[in-house]
Design an enzyme around this catalytic site. Structure first.
Site, short mmCIF file in Angstrom:
data_model
loop_
_atom_site.label_atom_id
_atom_site.label_comp_id
_atom_site.label_asym_id
_atom_site.label_seq_id
_atom_site.Cartn_x
_atom_site.Cartn_y
_atom_site.Cartn_z
N VAL A 254 46.65 39.39 33.18
CA VAL A 254 46.08 40.73 33.13
C VAL A 254 44.75 40.68 33.87
CG1 VAL A 254 44.90 40.38 30.92
CG2 VAL A 254 45.50 42.68 31.62
N SER A 255 44.47 41.73 34.66
CA SER A 255 43.26 41.68 35.50
C SER A 255 42.11 42.50 34.93
CB SER A 255 43.59 42.18 36.91
OG SER A 255 44.10 43.49 36.85
N THR A 256 42.40 43.57 34.18
CA THR A 256 41.32 44.41 33.66
C THR A 256 41.67 44.93 32.28
OG1 THR A 256 42.25 46.46 34.53
CG2 THR A 256 40.80 45.25 36.00
N GLN B 36 44.27 47.78 32.30
CA GLN B 36 45.67 47.39 32.30
C GLN B 36 46.14 47.07 30.89
OE1 GLN B 36 45.66 44.27 35.29
NE2 GLN B 36 46.77 45.59 36.69
N GLY C 273 42.00 38.40 32.89
CA GLY C 273 40.88 39.02 33.61
C GLY C 273 40.75 38.56 35.04
#
Length: 545
Positions: free
Chosen positions: A15-17, A20, A53
Site C-alpha cells: 500500500v502506498s498511501t 488507498q 507506504g
C-alpha cells in the site's frame, strides 16, 4: 495412489498511501483476500511479504519485494499470489521481468483479481495489456499530481518539505504556507551576509560549524548545504518549482524549461538587494574555473575554444633564445584538451598577449565609435524582432495543436455519453489529452510573457552610459581589477587565430551594474568613484563586436 503435492505459496502485499487504505487497498484487506484464495485452491500459505507506504514505481526502493525476489532465486516456494497485479508493480517492464524470474525458477504467479493463465500465449498477452493499463494509470496520477502542485506553485504557495528558516503554517484562507522560524532565519541571514562579504562555501560551512549551528536535520553544514541555501530563491520570497523533471531517471540532465519562478505568499528572510548582490557574485565566479580565480590572466574562462566551444585556460612555456637567455611566454589553450586529451579536442593555442591585445582593441572600438549607441540599438532591435517572430510562430503552432486535441476530447465525451462501458476504457486517454492541453497552454503563457519582456528594451541613453562605464573600466591597467571586471560583463569571446580576429559578447543588466559598483567602491581611492549608472530591472544590454 500418488500423493498430491501441496504448493508452498507466498503472498505479496503493498500500500502506498493512507488514501488507498481507505479505498480498500489496506494491507489487512489484501492479506485476507490472499489467504482465502489459498484456502480455496488447497495452497499452503507460508509467508506474506509486505511493503507499506511505498510507491510501486520503483523495485529498488521496496525491501519487501527485494526479499521476495531473493527467495525466489533460492527456490524457497512454488507459487506467488497477489491481490492485484498493480500491487507488485505499476511499471510493465518491472512486472514482466519479475514474472520471468519466477518462471525461470519454476515458480508460478497468479493474481486473485485478474486470474490470468501465464502458461498460454493469450494469457501472457492479456497480462502484458493489463500491466500497461496499470502503468498508464500510474503515469496519469503522477501527471495530475504534478499539474496540481504546479498550479499551487504558480499561485505563490511554496511546495517544499522541511526547509531551514521556515516552519509550516496556514494562511487566512486555510491554505498551507511557510512562516519564518526566527532562530533558523538568523542562520540563513548569516550565510548570505558571509557570502556577500566574499567568503566561499567551505569557509562559510566551517564558520557555521564552529559556531555550533546545524542544518534542519541536525547535521553539520557541508559546502553543498551552503551552496543550496545560497541558490534558493525561497529566501528572497520567491517560489521555484519543477526545476528538474524525471529526476529519478535523468538527474540534472532533466532540466525543465517550464520551471515556475514567481513571487511567493510567504515572507522573505533576506532583502532583494542582498539577493541581487549574491546572485551577481555567483554568476561572476561561475564563469571562471575555480583553479584560476586569483590569477592575472584576464581572459581565462571567457575565451572560447574555436573547435569545441569550451573555455580556454592559461599556461606558460619557457623558450631559450639564441643568446642563451630564457623567455617565459603565456598561452591560452583549450581546457578540454589539457584535461581530457586529443580525443576530445586540440590545443588551439593563442599567445596571451596577442589575444588580450585583440580584445582591448575591440573594447576601444566600442568606446571610440561615435555612433556606437545607434549601432548597438539596431543590432538588438533586429535580434529582438527575430525572437518575437519565432515566439509568435511557436504560439500559433501550439494553438493549432490545442484545437486538434480539444476536437479529440469532444469526440471522446460524445462517445462516453453514448456508451457507459466504453466511457470507462477511454477516460484515461481523455485525461491524458486534457493534461497535454494544460501543458501546451502553460507554454503559450510563457511565450507571451517573453514577448512582453522583449518589448521593454534599453534606451539609447542607457546604452551610452554603459559605453562610458566600459571606457572607465579599461582605462585602468591593473590586471587583477580588469580580470574581475571582465568576468562580470563579458559573456564570451570567440577567436580566429589564423585571421587574428576576435568577437566579444558583453551583457549588462541591473545586477551586473550593481556588482561593478560594489567592486569600484571597494577600490575607493584608486578611482574617482562608482558610476552613477543604474538600469531598470527590465533593461538588458547585449553588445556584440
Amino acid at each position: 495412489m500418488a500423493e498430491i503435492k501441496v504448493k508452498k505459496t507466498v503472498g505479496y502485499v503493498r500500500v502506498s498511501t493512507r488514501d488507498q487504505a481507505i479505498e480498500g487497498y489496506s494491507l489487512d484487506a489484501q492479506r485476507q483476500k490472499i489467504s482465502e484464495f489459498c484456502q480455496q485452491d488447497d495452497m499452503e500459505l507460508v509467508k506474506i511479504y509486505a511493503d507499506e507506504g511505498i510507491s510501486g514505481s520503483s523495485v529498488e526502493k521496496r525491501p519487501g519485494i527485494q526479499r521476495l525476489l531473493a527467495d525466489a532465486q533460492n527456490k524457497k516456494f512454488d507459487m506467488v499470489v497477489v491481490w492485484k497485479n498493480s500491487r507488485i508493480a505499476r511499471n510493465t517492464k518491472d512486472l514482466l521481468e519479475m514474472v520471468d524470474i519466477f518462471q525461470r525458477n519454476g515458480i508460478g504467479f497468479t493474481s486473485v483479481s485478474e486470474k490470468i493463465d501465464l502458461d498460454s500465449a493469450q494469457g501472457r498477452f492479456m497480462f502484458t495489456i493489463m500491466g500497461t493499463v496499470s502503468e498508464l494509470e500510474r503515469n496519469n496520477i503522477a501527471e495530475n499530481v504534478y499539474l496540481g502542485t504546479y498550479k499551487r506553485a504558480q499561485e505563490g504557495y511554496a511546495t517544499v518539505g522541511r526547509v531551514l528558516g521556515y516552519k509550516p503554517g496556514l494562511d487566512k484562507s486555510g491554505k498551507k504556507i511557510l512562516n519564518i522560524e526566527p532562530r533558523e532565519a538568523k542562520i540563513i541571514r548569516l550565510i548570505f551576509n558571509l557570502f556577500d562579504r566574499g567568503k566561499g562555501f567551505r569557509a562559510i560551512a566551517n564558520e557555521l560549524n564552529q559556531c555550533g549551528y546545524q542544518t534542519k536535520n541536525r547535521n553539520a553544514f557541508s559546502t553543498i548545504a551552503v551552496k543550496n541555501i545560497i541558490d534558493n530563491p525561497l529566501y528572497v520570497g520567491k517560489v521555484r518549482y519543477a526545476k528538474y523533471r524525471n529526476w529519478d531517471k535523468k538527474r540534472r540532465n532533466g532540466l525543465n524549461k517550464k520551471m515556475v519562478l514567481v513571487q511567493g505568499k510567504h515572507e522573505p528572510i533576506i532583502s532583494q538587494e542582498l539577493w541581487d548582490r549574491v546572485e551577481a557574485r555567483r554568476k561572476s565566479t561561475a564563469k571562471i574555473p575555480a583553479w584560476d580565480h586569483q590569477g592575472t590572466n584576464i581572459l581565462t574562462g571567457l575565451l572560447r575554444c574555436p573547435e569545441c566551444g569550451g573555455v580556454m585556460a592559461a599556461s606558460n612555456t619557457t623558450n631559450t633564445l639564441k643568446d642563451g637567455t630564457k623567455k617565459r611566454i603565456r598561452y591560452y589553450s583549450c581546457a578540454n584538451f589539457r584535461n581530457k586529451g586529443s580525443k576530445v579536442c586540440h590545443a588551439n593555442s593563442i599567445r596571451a598577449e596577442e589575444a588580450e591585445t585583440l580584445v582591448m582593441k575591440k573594447l576601444l572600438y566600442v568606446v571610440t565609435e561615435p555612433n556606437i549607441a545607434q549601432i548597438i540599438a539596431r543590432k538588438m532591435d533586429k535580434e529582438k524582432s527575430a525572437n518575437i517572430q519565432q515566439l509568435r510562430e511557436t504560439i500559433s503552432n501550439k494553438k493549432t495543436i490545442i484545437a486538434e486535441l480539444e476536437e479529440k476530447i469532444s469526440k471522446y465525451e460524445d462517445l462516453s455519453k453514448e456508451d457507459a462501458i466504453l466511457a470507462q476504457s477511454i477516460t484515461p486517454r481523455k485525461l491524458a489529452l486534457v493534461n497535454e492541453v494544460s501543458k501546451l497552454q502553460l507554454q503559450i503563457d510563457q511565450c507571451s510573457k517573453k514577448i512582453l519582456v522583449y518589448g521593454k528594451g534599453p534606451t539609447n541613453i542607457s546604452i551610452k552610459r554603459v559605453v562610458r562605464l566600459i571606457k572607465e573600466i579599461i582605462s585602468n591597467k591593473e590586471r587583477k581589477y580588469l580580470k574581475k571586471m571582465f568576468a562580470l560583463f563579458i559573456d564570451n569571446i570567440q577567436f580566429n587565430r589564423k585571421e587574428k580576429l576576435v568577437w566579444v559578447e558583453m551583457l549588462f543588466n541591473k545586477e551586473i551594474i550593481q556588482q561593478i559598483k560594489k567592486h569600484q567602491q571597494e577600490r575607493a581611492g584608486s578611482l574617482k568613484g562608482a558610476p552613477a549608472l543604474s538600469l531598470q530591472s527590465s533593461e538588458e544590454i547585449i553588445i556584440k563586436v
